[in-house]
Design an enzyme around this catalytic site. Structure first.
Site, PDB file in Angstrom:
ATOM      1  N   ARG A 135      -4.178  -4.250  12.730  1.00 35.32           N
ATOM      2  CA  ARG A 135      -3.992  -3.364  13.890  1.00 35.32           C
ATOM      3  C   ARG A 135      -4.474  -4.045  15.168  1.00 35.32           C
ATOM      4  NH1 ARG A 135      -6.334   1.909  10.598  1.00 35.32           N
ATOM      5  NH2 ARG A 135      -4.393   2.418   9.533  1.00 35.32           N
ATOM      6  N   GLU A 192       1.228   0.593  10.195  1.00 33.08           N
ATOM      7  CA  GLU A 192      -0.215   0.377  10.437  1.00 33.08           C
ATOM      8  C   GLU A 192      -0.880   1.641  10.978  1.00 33.08           C
ATOM      9  OE1 GLU A 192      -1.863  -2.433   9.868  1.00 33.08           O
ATOM     10  OE2 GLU A 192      -0.404  -4.072   9.967  1.00 33.08           O
ATOM     11  N   LEU A 226       0.841  -1.201   0.000  1.00 34.38           N
ATOM     12  CA  LEU A 226       0.000   0.000   0.000  1.00 34.38           C
ATOM     13  C   LEU A 226       0.882   1.260   0.000  1.00 34.38           C
ATOM     14  CD1 LEU A 226      -2.910   1.175   0.247  1.00 34.38           C
ATOM     15  CD2 LEU A 226      -2.617   1.130   2.726  1.00 34.38           C
TER      16      LEU A 226
HETATM   17  P1  TGC Z   1     -11.197   7.981   3.421  1.00 30.85           P
HETATM   18  O1  TGC Z   1     -10.449   8.032   2.135  1.00 30.85           O
HETATM   19  O2  TGC Z   1     -12.104   9.103   3.740  1.00 30.85           O
HETATM   20  O3  TGC Z   1     -12.082   6.644   3.548  1.00 30.85           O
HETATM   21  C1  TGC Z   1     -12.021   5.682   2.622  1.00 30.85           C
HETATM   22  C2  TGC Z   1     -13.092   4.646   2.928  1.00 30.85           C
HETATM   23  O4  TGC Z   1     -12.593   3.737   3.927  1.00 30.85           O
HETATM   24  C3  TGC Z   1     -13.469   3.726   5.054  1.00 30.85           C
HETATM   25  N1  TGC Z   1     -12.598   3.574   6.223  1.00 30.85           N
HETATM   26  C4  TGC Z   1     -12.408   2.431   6.856  1.00 30.85           C
HETATM   27  N2  TGC Z   1     -12.936   1.213   6.688  1.00 30.85           N
HETATM   28  C5  TGC Z   1     -12.529   0.244   7.508  1.00 30.85           C
HETATM   29  N3  TGC Z   1     -11.609   0.425   8.464  1.00 30.85           N
HETATM   30  C6  TGC Z   1     -11.037   1.628   8.656  1.00 30.85           C
HETATM   31  N4  TGC Z   1     -10.101   1.788   9.599  1.00 30.85           N
HETATM   32  C7  TGC Z   1     -11.434   2.694   7.841  1.00 30.85           C
HETATM   33  N5  TGC Z   1     -11.075   3.987   7.761  1.00 30.85           N
HETATM   34  C8  TGC Z   1     -11.805   4.521   6.749  1.00 30.85           C
HETATM   35  C9  TGC Z   1     -14.182   5.027   5.003  1.00 30.85           C
HETATM   36  O5  TGC Z   1     -15.400   4.939   5.691  1.00 30.85           O
HETATM   37  C10 TGC Z   1     -14.376   5.199   3.516  1.00 30.85           C
HETATM   38  O6  TGC Z   1     -15.401   4.339   3.084  1.00 30.85           O
HETATM   39  P2  TGC Z   1     -16.403   4.816   1.920  1.00 30.85           P
HETATM   40  O7  TGC Z   1     -17.301   3.642   1.703  1.00 30.85           O
HETATM   41  O8  TGC Z   1     -17.091   6.015   2.488  1.00 30.85           O
HETATM   42  O9  TGC Z   1     -15.527   5.136   0.742  1.00 30.85           O
HETATM   43  O10 TGC Z   1     -10.177   7.747   4.471  1.00 30.85           O
HETATM   44  P3  TGC Z   1     -10.303   8.202   5.948  1.00 30.85           P
HETATM   45  O11 TGC Z   1     -10.293   9.701   5.982  1.00 30.85           O
HETATM   46  O12 TGC Z   1     -11.408   7.550   6.672  1.00 30.85           O
HETATM   47  O13 TGC Z   1      -8.930   7.646   6.448  1.00 30.85           O
HETATM   48  C11 TGC Z   1      -7.828   8.475   6.502  1.00 30.85           C
HETATM   49  C12 TGC Z   1      -6.742   7.743   7.291  1.00 30.85           C
HETATM   50  C13 TGC Z   1      -5.612   8.737   7.478  1.00 30.85           C
HETATM   51  C14 TGC Z   1      -7.273   7.324   8.643  1.00 30.85           C
HETATM   52  C15 TGC Z   1      -6.287   6.517   6.510  1.00 30.85           C
HETATM   53  O14 TGC Z   1      -5.836   6.929   5.274  1.00 30.85           O
HETATM   54  C16 TGC Z   1      -5.215   5.745   7.257  1.00 30.85           C
HETATM   55  O15 TGC Z   1      -5.515   4.862   8.046  1.00 30.85           O
HETATM   56  N6  TGC Z   1      -3.896   6.080   7.043  1.00 30.85           N
HETATM   57  C17 TGC Z   1      -2.807   5.317   7.580  1.00 30.85           C
HETATM   58  C18 TGC Z   1      -2.312   4.365   6.534  1.00 30.85           C
HETATM   59  C19 TGC Z   1      -1.778   3.098   7.117  1.00 30.85           C
HETATM   60  O16 TGC Z   1      -2.082   2.684   8.206  1.00 30.85           O
HETATM   61  N7  TGC Z   1      -0.969   2.386   6.344  1.00 30.85           N
HETATM   62  C20 TGC Z   1      -0.513   1.120   6.746  1.00 30.85           C
HETATM   63  C21 TGC Z   1       0.147   0.411   5.590  1.00 30.85           C
HETATM   64  S1  TGC Z   1       0.335  -1.340   5.852  1.00 30.85           S
HETATM   65  C22 TGC Z   1       1.437  -1.497   7.081  1.00 30.85           C
HETATM   66  O17 TGC Z   1       1.926  -0.590   7.668  1.00 30.85           O
HETATM   67  C23 TGC Z   1       1.736  -2.895   7.418  1.00 30.85           C
HETATM   68  S2  TGC Z   1       2.949  -3.116   8.602  1.00 30.85           S
HETATM   69  C24 TGC Z   1       2.488  -4.668   9.071  1.00 30.85           C
HETATM   70  C25 TGC Z   1       3.438  -5.384   9.920  1.00 30.85           C
HETATM   71  O18 TGC Z   1       4.622  -5.571   9.562  1.00 30.85           O
HETATM   72  O19 TGC Z   1       2.990  -5.876  10.982  1.00 30.85           O
HETATM   73  P1  FAD Z   2       4.573   9.952   6.638  1.00 32.32           P
HETATM   74  O1  FAD Z   2       3.203   9.610   6.216  1.00 32.32           O
HETATM   75  O2  FAD Z   2       5.422  10.752   5.716  1.00 32.32           O
HETATM   76  O3  FAD Z   2       4.518  10.687   8.057  1.00 32.32           O
HETATM   77  C1  FAD Z   2       5.643  11.396   8.592  1.00 32.32           C
HETATM   78  C2  FAD Z   2       5.240  12.037   9.919  1.00 32.32           C
HETATM   79  O4  FAD Z   2       4.175  12.943   9.695  1.00 32.32           O
HETATM   80  C3  FAD Z   2       4.700  11.021  10.949  1.00 32.32           C
HETATM   81  O5  FAD Z   2       5.139  11.397  12.228  1.00 32.32           O
HETATM   82  C4  FAD Z   2       3.208  11.180  10.852  1.00 32.32           C
HETATM   83  O6  FAD Z   2       2.539  10.830  12.051  1.00 32.32           O
HETATM   84  C5  FAD Z   2       3.094  12.666  10.582  1.00 32.32           C
HETATM   85  N1  FAD Z   2       1.840  13.017   9.919  1.00 32.32           N
HETATM   86  C6  FAD Z   2       1.318  12.516   8.773  1.00 32.32           C
HETATM   87  N2  FAD Z   2       0.146  13.107   8.481  1.00 32.32           N
HETATM   88  C7  FAD Z   2      -0.101  13.989   9.487  1.00 32.32           C
HETATM   89  C8  FAD Z   2      -1.153  14.900   9.772  1.00 32.32           C
HETATM   90  N3  FAD Z   2      -2.218  14.989   8.970  1.00 32.32           N
HETATM   91  N4  FAD Z   2      -1.067  15.675  10.880  1.00 32.32           N
HETATM   92  C9  FAD Z   2      -0.004  15.560  11.719  1.00 32.32           C
HETATM   93  N5  FAD Z   2       1.023  14.719  11.503  1.00 32.32           N
HETATM   94  C10 FAD Z   2       0.976  13.940  10.407  1.00 32.32           C
HETATM   95  N6  FAD Z   2       3.381  -0.302   4.466  1.00 32.32           N
HETATM   96  C11 FAD Z   2       2.702  -1.182   3.679  1.00 32.32           C
HETATM   97  O7  FAD Z   2       1.915  -0.789   2.820  1.00 32.32           O
HETATM   98  N7  FAD Z   2       2.869  -2.522   3.845  1.00 32.32           N
HETATM   99  C12 FAD Z   2       3.723  -3.035   4.751  1.00 32.32           C
HETATM  100  O8  FAD Z   2       3.824  -4.268   4.889  1.00 32.32           O
HETATM  101  C13 FAD Z   2       4.485  -2.142   5.556  1.00 32.32           C
HETATM  102  N8  FAD Z   2       5.431  -2.625   6.416  1.00 32.32           N
HETATM  103  C14 FAD Z   2       6.230  -1.745   7.098  1.00 32.32           C
HETATM  104  C15 FAD Z   2       7.293  -2.244   7.870  1.00 32.32           C
HETATM  105  C16 FAD Z   2       8.124  -1.364   8.550  1.00 32.32           C
HETATM  106  C17 FAD Z   2       9.259  -1.891   9.338  1.00 32.32           C
HETATM  107  C18 FAD Z   2       7.886   0.034   8.489  1.00 32.32           C
HETATM  108  C19 FAD Z   2       8.742   0.995   9.249  1.00 32.32           C
HETATM  109  C20 FAD Z   2       6.863   0.529   7.706  1.00 32.32           C
HETATM  110  C21 FAD Z   2       6.034  -0.352   6.995  1.00 32.32           C
HETATM  111  N9  FAD Z   2       5.015   0.119   6.143  1.00 32.32           N
HETATM  112  C22 FAD Z   2       4.280  -0.743   5.376  1.00 32.32           C
HETATM  113  C23 FAD Z   2       4.840   1.547   5.940  1.00 32.32           C
HETATM  114  C24 FAD Z   2       4.095   2.237   7.062  1.00 32.32           C
HETATM  115  O9  FAD Z   2       2.738   1.919   7.032  1.00 32.32           O
HETATM  116  C25 FAD Z   2       4.329   3.738   6.902  1.00 32.32           C
HETATM  117  O10 FAD Z   2       5.672   3.981   7.247  1.00 32.32           O
HETATM  118  C26 FAD Z   2       3.393   4.565   7.762  1.00 32.32           C
HETATM  119  O11 FAD Z   2       2.062   4.461   7.325  1.00 32.32           O
HETATM  120  C27 FAD Z   2       3.815   6.063   7.760  1.00 32.32           C
HETATM  121  O12 FAD Z   2       4.060   6.510   6.471  1.00 32.32           O
HETATM  122  P2  FAD Z   2       5.438   7.297   6.144  1.00 32.32           P
HETATM  123  O13 FAD Z   2       6.569   6.472   6.652  1.00 32.32           O
HETATM  124  O14 FAD Z   2       5.425   7.619   4.705  1.00 32.32           O
HETATM  125  O15 FAD Z   2       5.378   8.614   7.007  1.00 32.32           O
END
Ligand code: TGC
Ligand code: FAD
Length: 389
Positions: A249, A369, A137
């Protein structure tokens, strides 16, 4: 009545309320971690090695896709998943990460949003550890805002052509199968891309100071052709990807507790032995105050995880409740790990002790996450109705 806790790592004795079946899951994963992970976790971390030989043993424990019914999976409930995550992360966050990604982000995506053909083809192999998956993602321009992703999926010859790049992807360098989120003309969609597809390149990122026993990689897609049978059947939008994240999460909410318990366990033993100013460190008021504070943070995290699990089991946990718990529990674990690291003194920075390894791992867990600020803003939005992203 004793003045001590029956289990200092579970001051409220929450585990005593587990069913026999859940205790069995906890104990079997704990035994596995003690035998297969803990003895070598320090050297894997030091040498930056992902121990691929552990994939099949983890699969034989039934840990991949543990909550999925059928397709060779264990079909247990969310509490069993949480307990397994806690025990794995007590060993090292890398192994909870492996299981979170394989189970919630890859198998979960296919189970929830895949076609029957995709489920039948991939899930049994993923459950058995014959295939390892990753979830693509995040992109370079900002992981917190995945709605801005640039990877393109263009319609061509009745199929799709994918171009773009994904960064910081757990299992990215080693995965046999990638769930890739890309933008079509209609919105964001999920695709299944197999290792070796022409134009698909995977690289492992080296030199991380955290999660060093986990493979973290980059995915490069240069006109990779994917046919319609490898597109997830969930239509367009970010919702499906975020739903998978909610599940992963949830696992982190539990896993963070395991890392905190491991740090507290090591530190309680250390302060009991360490003699300073003529008495054990454990007898000093400030040391007790800091450990008591750790216990307070720990029970808060444990209670939050149990209540979130009850909400999940009832099918009504909201994303904001998941965000609140992920934020609270990882923050608690990180604060406990940093406090424990300090109580170990200089010994705390040695790889002979495990606390600093957990502390460094948690620096990733607090970022991936959804960062702490992102979860804070999700909770803020739930409280006020105002989006401040
Ligand atoms: P928005 O674009 O307005 O909403 C899109 C649609 O999604 C729905 N929605 C959710 N559904 C289920 N669970 C949730 N937590 C949801 N959050 C939003 C929402 O209702 C909408 O649906 P629809 O039908 O109306 O289109 O997005 P938002 O404003 O709600 O969300 C913004 C935000 C910042 C919370 C979201 O973009 C976010 O969570 N950002 C963080 C991205 C993130 O967590 N990336 C992780 C990448 S994977 C990873 O890190 C794996 S590491 C794993 C490991 O090694 O253990
Ligand atoms: P950014 O989004 O650039 O954020 C930088 C800083 O700005 C952070 O402190 C953040 O909190 C802050 N910030 C962002 N927006 C705002 C706001 N609106 N207001 C105030 N502060 C804000 N991703 C995947 O898709 N799949 C994976 O399997 C995966 N595995 C990972 C494994 C590891 C070890 C790590 C470190 C990351 C992994 N990720 C993965 C990516 C991870 O999900 C992202 O690093 C995370 O979502 C943050 O994105 P970024 O690093 O680009 O930071």
């Amino acid at each position: 009545m004793s003045s001590g806790f029956a289990d200092p790592l579970d001051p409220f004795e929450l585990d005593s309320t587990l069913s026999d079946e859940h205790k069995l899951v906890r104990d079997s994963v704990r035994r596995f971690v003690a035998a297969e992970i803990e003895p070598q976790a320090g050297s894997w971390f030091r040498d930056e090695v992902f121990p691929a030989a552990l994939i099949h043993p983890v699969a034989r424990q039934g840990l991949f896709g543990i909550t999925i019914d059928g397709y060779g999976c264990a079909g247990l409930d969310k509490l069993a998943y949480g307990l397994a995550c806690r025990e794995l992360e007590r060993g090292d966050s890398a192994f909870r990460s492996l299981v979170s990604v394989q189970s919630s982000l890859v198998m979960g995506a296919i189970y929830e949003f895949g076609t029957e053909e995709q489920k039948a083809h991939y899930l049994p192999k993923l459950a058995a550890g014959e295939l390892i998956g990753c979830f693509g993602l995040t992109e370079a321009q900002g992981g917190s805002d995945p709605s801005n992703l640039k990877t393109r999926a263009s319609r061509q010859n009745g199929g799709w052509t994918l171009s773009g790049a994904k960064h910081w992807i757990t299992n990215g360098g080693i995965a046999d199968l990638a769930v890739v989120w890309a933008r079509t003309n209609r919105g964001i969609a999920g695709f299944l891309v197999e290792r070796g597809a022409p134009g698909f390149e995977q690289r492992t990122i080296k030199g991380k100071l955290s999660l060093r026993a986990s493979d973290t990689g980059e995915l490069y897609l240069n006109n990779v052709v994917v046919d319609d049978t490898r597109r997830l059947a969930c239509g367009e939008g970010l919702g499906p990807a975020l739903r998978c994240l909610d599940e992963a999460r949830f696992g982190i909410c539990w896993g963070a507790i395991g890392a905190a318990q491991s740090c507290l366990e090591e530190t309680l033993m250390y302060v009991a032995d360490r003699q300073l100013f003529g008495s054990p460190l454990a007898r000093k008021q400030i040391v007790q105050q800091r450990l008591a504070d750790g216990a307070r943070l720990l029970v808060t995290a444990q209670c939050a995880a149990r209540q979130l699990t009850d909400l999940k089991l009832a099918g009504c946990a909201s994303p904001a409740q998941v965000s609140l718990t992920k934020w609270n529990n990882v923050r608690a674990a990180l604060d406990i790990a940093r406090m424990c690291r300090d109580l170990l003194g200089a010994a705390g920075i040695s790889s002979e002790h495990r606390t600093m390894r957990h502390m460094l791992n948690l620096e990733s867990v607090v970022t991936y996450e959804g960062t702490e600020s992102i979860h804070t803003l999700v909770v803020g939005r739930a409280l006020t109705g105002e989006s401040a992203f």
